[in-house]
Write a protein that holds these residues in place. Structure first.
Motif, PDB file in Angstrom:
ATOM      1  N   ALA A 143     -19.064 -11.417 -10.454  1.00 27.86           N
ATOM      2  CA  ALA A 143     -19.929 -11.910 -11.354  1.00 27.86           C
ATOM      3  C   ALA A 143     -20.431 -10.535 -12.278  1.00 27.86           C
ATOM      4  O   ALA A 143     -20.682 -10.771 -13.341  1.00 27.86           O
ATOM      5  CB  ALA A 143     -21.319 -12.328 -10.685  1.00 27.86           C
ATOM      6  N   ALA A 144     -20.622  -9.495 -11.754  1.00 26.47           N
ATOM      7  CA  ALA A 144     -21.082  -8.314 -12.331  1.00 26.47           C
ATOM      8  C   ALA A 144     -19.868  -7.444 -13.118  1.00 26.47           C
ATOM      9  O   ALA A 144     -20.222  -7.099 -14.376  1.00 26.47           O
ATOM     10  CB  ALA A 144     -21.476  -7.219 -11.460  1.00 26.47           C
ATOM     11  N   LEU A 145     -18.575  -7.502 -12.612  1.00 27.43           N
ATOM     12  CA  LEU A 145     -17.454  -6.944 -13.118  1.00 27.43           C
ATOM     13  C   LEU A 145     -16.412  -7.405 -13.754  1.00 27.43           C
ATOM     14  O   LEU A 145     -15.592  -7.033 -14.592  1.00 27.43           O
ATOM     15  CB  LEU A 145     -16.878  -5.714 -12.053  1.00 27.43           C
ATOM     16  CG  LEU A 145     -17.878  -4.975 -11.345  1.00 27.43           C
ATOM     17  CD1 LEU A 145     -17.187  -4.144 -10.270  1.00 27.43           C
ATOM     18  CD2 LEU A 145     -18.590  -3.926 -12.525  1.00 27.43           C
ATOM     19  N   GLY A 146     -16.314  -8.747 -13.757  1.00 24.97           N
ATOM     20  CA  GLY A 146     -15.333  -9.565 -13.834  1.00 24.97           C
ATOM     21  C   GLY A 146     -14.109  -9.388 -13.052  1.00 24.97           C
ATOM     22  O   GLY A 146     -13.850  -8.629 -12.392  1.00 24.97           O
ATOM     23  N   HIS A 147     -13.207 -10.339 -13.314  1.00 23.80           N
ATOM     24  CA  HIS A 147     -11.800 -10.216 -12.335  1.00 23.80           C
ATOM     25  C   HIS A 147     -11.096  -8.910 -12.413  1.00 23.80           C
ATOM     26  O   HIS A 147     -10.764  -8.171 -11.517  1.00 23.80           O
ATOM     27  CB  HIS A 147     -11.030 -11.344 -12.750  1.00 23.80           C
ATOM     28  CG  HIS A 147     -11.414 -12.761 -12.465  1.00 23.80           C
ATOM     29  ND1 HIS A 147     -12.222 -12.942 -11.390  1.00 23.80           N
ATOM     30  CD2 HIS A 147     -10.978 -14.235 -13.097  1.00 23.80           C
ATOM     31  CE1 HIS A 147     -12.493 -14.475 -11.480  1.00 23.80           C
ATOM     32  NE2 HIS A 147     -11.815 -15.063 -12.364  1.00 23.80           N
ATOM     33  N   LYS A 148     -10.873  -8.562 -13.758  1.00 26.10           N
ATOM     34  CA  LYS A 148     -10.176  -7.420 -14.115  1.00 26.10           C
ATOM     35  C   LYS A 148     -10.985  -6.083 -13.486  1.00 26.10           C
ATOM     36  O   LYS A 148     -10.391  -5.303 -12.617  1.00 26.10           O
ATOM     37  CB  LYS A 148     -10.099  -7.074 -15.470  1.00 26.10           C
ATOM     38  CG  LYS A 148      -9.140  -6.057 -15.970  1.00 26.10           C
ATOM     39  CD  LYS A 148      -9.105  -6.000 -17.270  1.00 26.10           C
ATOM     40  CE  LYS A 148      -8.049  -4.994 -17.900  1.00 26.10           C
ATOM     41  NZ  LYS A 148      -7.923  -5.086 -19.302  1.00 26.10           N
ATOM     42  N   GLY A 149     -12.277  -6.025 -13.406  1.00 24.12           N
ATOM     43  CA  GLY A 149     -13.268  -5.041 -12.799  1.00 24.12           C
ATOM     44  C   GLY A 149     -12.843  -4.775 -11.361  1.00 24.12           C
ATOM     45  O   GLY A 149     -12.838  -3.977 -10.951  1.00 24.12           O
ATOM     46  N   VAL A 150     -12.846  -5.987 -10.884  1.00 24.87           N
ATOM     47  CA  VAL A 150     -12.852  -6.021  -9.376  1.00 24.87           C
ATOM     48  C   VAL A 150     -11.478  -5.691  -8.820  1.00 24.87           C
ATOM     49  O   VAL A 150     -11.245  -5.074  -8.011  1.00 24.87           O
ATOM     50  CB  VAL A 150     -13.137  -7.696  -8.817  1.00 24.87           C
ATOM     51  CG1 VAL A 150     -12.996  -7.807  -7.365  1.00 24.87           C
ATOM     52  CG2 VAL A 150     -14.759  -8.065  -9.041  1.00 24.87           C
ATOM     53  N   VAL A 151     -10.479  -6.228  -9.513  1.00 27.43           N
ATOM     54  CA  VAL A 151      -8.886  -5.871  -9.074  1.00 27.43           C
ATOM     55  C   VAL A 151      -8.890  -4.072  -9.333  1.00 27.43           C
ATOM     56  O   VAL A 151      -8.443  -3.685  -8.293  1.00 27.43           O
ATOM     57  CB  VAL A 151      -8.036  -6.675 -10.159  1.00 27.43           C
ATOM     58  CG1 VAL A 151      -6.569  -5.953  -9.988  1.00 27.43           C
ATOM     59  CG2 VAL A 151      -7.978  -8.004  -9.655  1.00 27.43           C
ATOM     60  N   GLU A 152      -9.313  -3.717 -10.488  1.00 22.64           N
ATOM     61  CA  GLU A 152      -9.315  -2.276 -10.622  1.00 22.64           C
ATOM     62  C   GLU A 152     -10.209  -1.444  -9.631  1.00 22.64           C
ATOM     63  O   GLU A 152      -9.523  -0.477  -8.952  1.00 22.64           O
ATOM     64  CB  GLU A 152      -9.989  -1.905 -12.172  1.00 22.64           C
ATOM     65  CG  GLU A 152      -9.800  -0.331 -12.118  1.00 22.64           C
ATOM     66  CD  GLU A 152     -10.217   0.101 -13.663  1.00 22.64           C
ATOM     67  OE1 GLU A 152     -11.043   1.138 -13.814  1.00 22.64           O
ATOM     68  OE2 GLU A 152      -9.733  -0.485 -14.763  1.00 22.64           O
ATOM     69  N   LEU A 153     -11.427  -1.671  -9.315  1.00 23.29           N
ATOM     70  CA  LEU A 153     -12.118  -1.378  -8.220  1.00 23.29           C
ATOM     71  C   LEU A 153     -11.325  -1.309  -6.967  1.00 23.29           C
ATOM     72  O   LEU A 153     -11.225  -0.301  -6.091  1.00 23.29           O
ATOM     73  CB  LEU A 153     -13.281  -2.157  -7.955  1.00 23.29           C
ATOM     74  CG  LEU A 153     -14.419  -1.638  -7.109  1.00 23.29           C
ATOM     75  CD1 LEU A 153     -14.834   0.011  -7.221  1.00 23.29           C
ATOM     76  CD2 LEU A 153     -15.649  -2.374  -7.019  1.00 23.29           C
ATOM     77  N   THR A 154     -10.811  -2.651  -6.483  1.00 21.39           N
ATOM     78  CA  THR A 154     -10.219  -2.737  -5.067  1.00 21.39           C
ATOM     79  C   THR A 154      -9.040  -1.664  -5.302  1.00 21.39           C
ATOM     80  O   THR A 154      -8.747  -1.134  -4.191  1.00 21.39           O
ATOM     81  CB  THR A 154      -9.692  -4.340  -5.187  1.00 21.39           C
ATOM     82  OG1 THR A 154     -10.825  -5.040  -5.172  1.00 21.39           O
ATOM     83  CG2 THR A 154      -9.045  -4.455  -3.844  1.00 21.39           C
ATOM     84  N   HIS A 155      -8.280  -1.683  -6.265  1.00 20.70           N
ATOM     85  CA  HIS A 155      -6.953  -0.673  -6.433  1.00 20.70           C
ATOM     86  C   HIS A 155      -7.405   0.670  -6.184  1.00 20.70           C
ATOM     87  O   HIS A 155      -6.736   1.477  -5.465  1.00 20.70           O
ATOM     88  CB  HIS A 155      -6.196  -1.123  -7.628  1.00 20.70           C
ATOM     89  CG  HIS A 155      -5.087  -0.388  -7.675  1.00 20.70           C
ATOM     90  ND1 HIS A 155      -3.806  -0.604  -7.042  1.00 20.70           N
ATOM     91  CD2 HIS A 155      -4.702   0.997  -8.291  1.00 20.70           C
ATOM     92  CE1 HIS A 155      -2.726  -0.052  -7.377  1.00 20.70           C
ATOM     93  NE2 HIS A 155      -3.407   1.260  -7.867  1.00 20.70           N
ATOM     94  N   MET A 156      -8.450   1.034  -6.834  1.00 25.95           N
ATOM     95  CA  MET A 156      -8.811   2.361  -6.844  1.00 25.95           C
ATOM     96  C   MET A 156      -9.355   2.940  -5.377  1.00 25.95           C
ATOM     97  O   MET A 156      -8.930   3.710  -4.954  1.00 25.95           O
ATOM     98  CB  MET A 156      -9.952   2.876  -7.736  1.00 25.95           C
ATOM     99  CG  MET A 156      -9.273   2.781  -9.135  1.00 25.95           C
ATOM    100  SD  MET A 156      -8.006   3.549  -9.681  1.00 25.95           S
ATOM    101  CE  MET A 156      -8.437   5.163  -9.268  1.00 25.95           C
ATOM    102  N   ILE A 157      -9.923   1.786  -4.747  1.00 28.43           N
ATOM    103  CA  ILE A 157     -10.669   2.375  -3.417  1.00 28.43           C
ATOM    104  C   ILE A 157      -9.220   2.306  -2.515  1.00 28.43           C
ATOM    105  O   ILE A 157      -9.129   3.152  -1.508  1.00 28.43           O
ATOM    106  CB  ILE A 157     -11.424   1.141  -2.789  1.00 28.43           C
ATOM    107  CG1 ILE A 157     -12.683   1.361  -3.497  1.00 28.43           C
ATOM    108  CG2 ILE A 157     -11.821   1.427  -1.523  1.00 28.43           C
ATOM    109  CD1 ILE A 157     -13.603  -0.108  -3.466  1.00 28.43           C
ATOM    110  N   ALA A 158      -8.258   1.310  -2.604  1.00 25.79           N
ATOM    111  CA  ALA A 158      -7.137   1.253  -1.823  1.00 25.79           C
ATOM    112  C   ALA A 158      -6.052   2.552  -1.909  1.00 25.79           C
ATOM    113  O   ALA A 158      -5.787   3.242  -0.975  1.00 25.79           O
ATOM    114  CB  ALA A 158      -6.249   0.156  -2.083  1.00 25.79           C
ATOM    115  N   VAL A 159      -6.165   3.098  -3.328  1.00 26.69           N
ATOM    116  CA  VAL A 159      -5.332   4.171  -3.618  1.00 26.69           C
ATOM    117  C   VAL A 159      -5.963   5.560  -3.046  1.00 26.69           C
ATOM    118  O   VAL A 159      -5.448   6.406  -2.251  1.00 26.69           O
ATOM    119  CB  VAL A 159      -5.088   4.560  -5.076  1.00 26.69           C
ATOM    120  CG1 VAL A 159      -4.871   5.719  -5.351  1.00 26.69           C
ATOM    121  CG2 VAL A 159      -4.291   3.319  -5.599  1.00 26.69           C
TER     122      VAL A 159
END
Length: 188
Positions: A143-159
Motif C-alpha cells: 500500500a505504501a510502496l506499490g508492487h514495484k517497490g515491494v519487489v525491489e525491497l524484497t530483492h535488496m534484503i535477499a541480496v
C-alpha cells in the motif's frame, strides 16, 4: 583476519586486476570481499555483473529506505564489514547516519518514520530463521510502496542476506570505510 587470504594484486589475473582497479577508483580501496572472491575469477565476474545490474535497476525506492533495509540485515546478522560499508554508503547519500545507532530500538525510536519502521521490521522478518514475513507486512508495504517497490525491497534484503552471510562466514570484518582506519572512500 579473513579465513581465506585475499588474492594480492601481484597474484591476480588480468580480469581480477580490472576489478581491483575499478574498486580502488570507486571506493578508494580494493574491497575485501572482492579480494577474497578473486580466488574464483568467474564467480567474481558473475557477482560483479550482478551487483552492477542491481545497482542500476534498484531505483524504485528512495535511497533512505533501500539503504536502511540493507543496513538492518547487516546489523541483525552481525557482519561488521557490511555495517561499515553500509554506513559509508548512507553517508555518501547524505543520509542521517547518527540515527543508525538506534536501529536495534527502531520500534520505539523517534528517529525513524512509521514507513521506515515497517521496512526495518520486514528486513528482520526476512532475515529471521525461519522467516516470519506475514501477509499483513507485505500488504502494508504494498500500500505504501506499490508492487514495484515491494519487489525491489524484497530483492535488496535477499541480496544483502547473501552478501552478509558470505562475508561473515569468511571472517571479513570492518575495512575502515567509516573510521578511516583502512581507507577513505571518496564522497560522490
Amino acid at each position: 583476519m579473513p579465513r581465506i587470504p585475499s588474492v594480492s594484486a601481484r597474484e591476480a589475473n588480468p580480469l581480477v586486476k580490472l576489478f581491483y582497479w575499478y574498486s580502488k577508483r570507486r571506493f578508494g580501496a580494493v574491497l575485501d570481499p572482492l579480494a577474497v572472491m578473486a580466488h574464483h575469477p568467474r564467480l567474481l565476474a558473475a557477482s560483479g555483473m550482478s551487483e552492477g545490474a542491481v545497482e542500476k535497476a534498484a531505483t524504485a525506492l528512495p535511497a533512505r529506505l533501500r539503504e536502511l533495509a540493507v543496513y538492518r540485515v547487516a546489523t541483525k546478522l552481525g557482519c561488521s564489514w557490511c555495517v561499515d560499508f553500509g554506513t559509508m554508503l548512507q553517508r555518501n547519500e547524505g543520509l542521517d547516519i547518527d540515527r543508525l545507532k538506534e536501529i536495534d530500538d527502531y520500534a520505539a525510536s523517534e528517529r525513524f518514520t512509521e514507513l521506515e519502521r515497517e521496512v526495518i521490521a520486514y528486513a528482520d522478518a526476512m532475515t529471521n530463521e525461519p522467516m516470519t514475513v506475514t501477509e499483513e507486512q507485505v500488504a502494508g508495504l504494498d500500500a505504501a510502496l506499490g508492487h514495484k517497490g515491494v519487489v525491489e525491497l524484497t530483492h535488496m534484503i535477499a541480496v544483502e542476506n547473501q552478501r552478509t552471510r558470505f562475508n561473515h562466514a569468511l571472517g571479513l570484518t570492518s575495512q575502515g570505510f567509516t573510521s578511516g582506519e583502512a581507507c577513505r572512500a571518496p564522497m560522490p
